[in-house]
Design an enzyme around this catalytic site. Sequence first.
Site, PDB file in Angstrom:
ATOM      1  N   GLY A  55       0.758  -1.233   0.000  1.00  0.00           N
ATOM      2  CA  GLY A  55       0.000   0.000   0.000  1.00  0.00           C
ATOM      3  C   GLY A  55       0.791   1.287   0.000  1.00  0.00           C
ATOM      4  O   GLY A  55       0.249   2.333   0.359  1.00  0.00           O
ATOM      5  N   HIS A 104       1.056   9.894  -4.420  1.00  0.00           N
ATOM      6  CA  HIS A 104      -0.324  10.289  -4.737  1.00  0.00           C
ATOM      7  C   HIS A 104      -0.626  11.722  -4.305  1.00  0.00           C
ATOM      8  O   HIS A 104       0.175  12.383  -3.623  1.00  0.00           O
ATOM      9  CB  HIS A 104      -1.316   9.330  -4.082  1.00  0.00           C
ATOM     10  CG  HIS A 104      -1.300   9.338  -2.592  1.00  0.00           C
ATOM     11  ND1 HIS A 104      -1.825  10.356  -1.833  1.00  0.00           N
ATOM     12  CD2 HIS A 104      -0.811   8.425  -1.698  1.00  0.00           C
ATOM     13  CE1 HIS A 104      -1.677  10.080  -0.545  1.00  0.00           C
ATOM     14  NE2 HIS A 104      -1.053   8.914  -0.444  1.00  0.00           N
ATOM     15  N   CYS A 130       3.247   6.912   2.629  1.00  0.00           N
ATOM     16  CA  CYS A 130       3.254   7.263   1.212  1.00  0.00           C
ATOM     17  C   CYS A 130       4.004   8.566   0.987  1.00  0.00           C
ATOM     18  O   CYS A 130       4.317   9.293   1.921  1.00  0.00           O
ATOM     19  CB  CYS A 130       1.817   7.394   0.702  1.00  0.00           C
ATOM     20  SG  CYS A 130       0.903   5.836   0.669  1.00  0.00           S
TER      21      CYS A 130
END
Length: 423
Positions: A326, A330, A348
């Site tokens: 995951g 983004h 992330c």
Amino acid sequence: MRRAPRNRTVVGCTLLVIALGAGVTGCSSGGDRLSAEPYDAADRISFSGPSKGKKADPDLPLEVVAEDSDGRITDVTAVDAGGRHVGGELAADGSRWHSTSPLAADAAYTVRVSTEDEDGARGREVLTFTTGKPATKSSGAKSLGVTFGPGTGTYGVGQPLTAELSAPVHDPAQRAVVERGLKVSSTPAVDGAWHWVDDKSLHFRPKEYWPENATVRMRSNLEDIRIGDRLRGGKAEPLTLRTGDRVIAVVDVAAHQMTVHKSGEEIRTIAVTAGKPGFETRNGVKVVLAKERLVRMLSTSIGIAEGSSESYDMPVHFATRVTWSGEYVHAAPWSVGSQGYDNVSHGCVGMSTDDAEWFFDTFHQGDLVEVANSGGTTMEPFGNGFGDWNLTWAQWRAGSALAGDTGAAPAPEEQARLRPRPA
């Protein structure tokens, strides 16, 4: 097998001089041996192949022996009708050659033998034979299939190649047979190697990233080749793919900045935020796996309980995946104030929506994201995407069955295809 007659056709030098006249020195010590037509070496060698009209057992090795004590074998090549070469080893003194790789069943072979006599004159013999079914074929033998990946198409220069086997191969010697039969070629050419990920999976990568705009071909030469007592090679579909431009994003977590390079030129600098303490972004090289314009991210997928101050359930746009567990690059419009200044994500790499859309359109499967200066661990080589480039070339070669060790590689972590986690 066909063999030339064993009758010698050697003509004495004296007779040649008389017949051709004075001054002819073709057989003298001053003649040019290299330009002379090779003599028939049929009676100078012995071959272990089958007798006339018979078929060879493909499970038995080939052997060529020099019968003339004053001569030697200089070269032997053995190839089947499909162009598959048989590996072999020639003794240092040229007295004997033997095959080191197995033959295929029901195949036609040509063996070319070159020799040299005590005067340096060259000889040649061509032998042909066919193989039949193995004489000691075990009942219940399996056929080993091979599926190449990632598929046809165009990929980034970081894309590893994959070979998935239909049955596990544990034995080091059998792994070596399999690996020799898996052929990879590229234009331009590269220095590369296979690495055993586990008993059924191999990855191939070059020493350095692939060249831009290269054509890469994979094929298997294992069909009908004996791998083990109960295992023979099966058919496999070849695969051809291409690489595109060299596109690499370098993320400096400590500086909160991403620099994007294309074909060696810096084309964009982006302010980012990465994993905060306790959720640090992994360091190392990651390969783009996929892209999703909209993905739902849940904190429960990484063990954060509902109702916790860290919990979340939100839609995320322009998500470029770099791990199966995951980790993405983004859009993170909620953290724009921290981008370029602080790390506030759950692992992330987040950026503005405009930058994320540009990144999404620029990067494709096989392109590279290199992360440095994070407090996180290094991206694992296998099991969570393609972390292959995080092994040194020496470490990578150690996972090959042809690198002088057992060919065994550390077992990968179980692949966890978890739901994505957000920034």
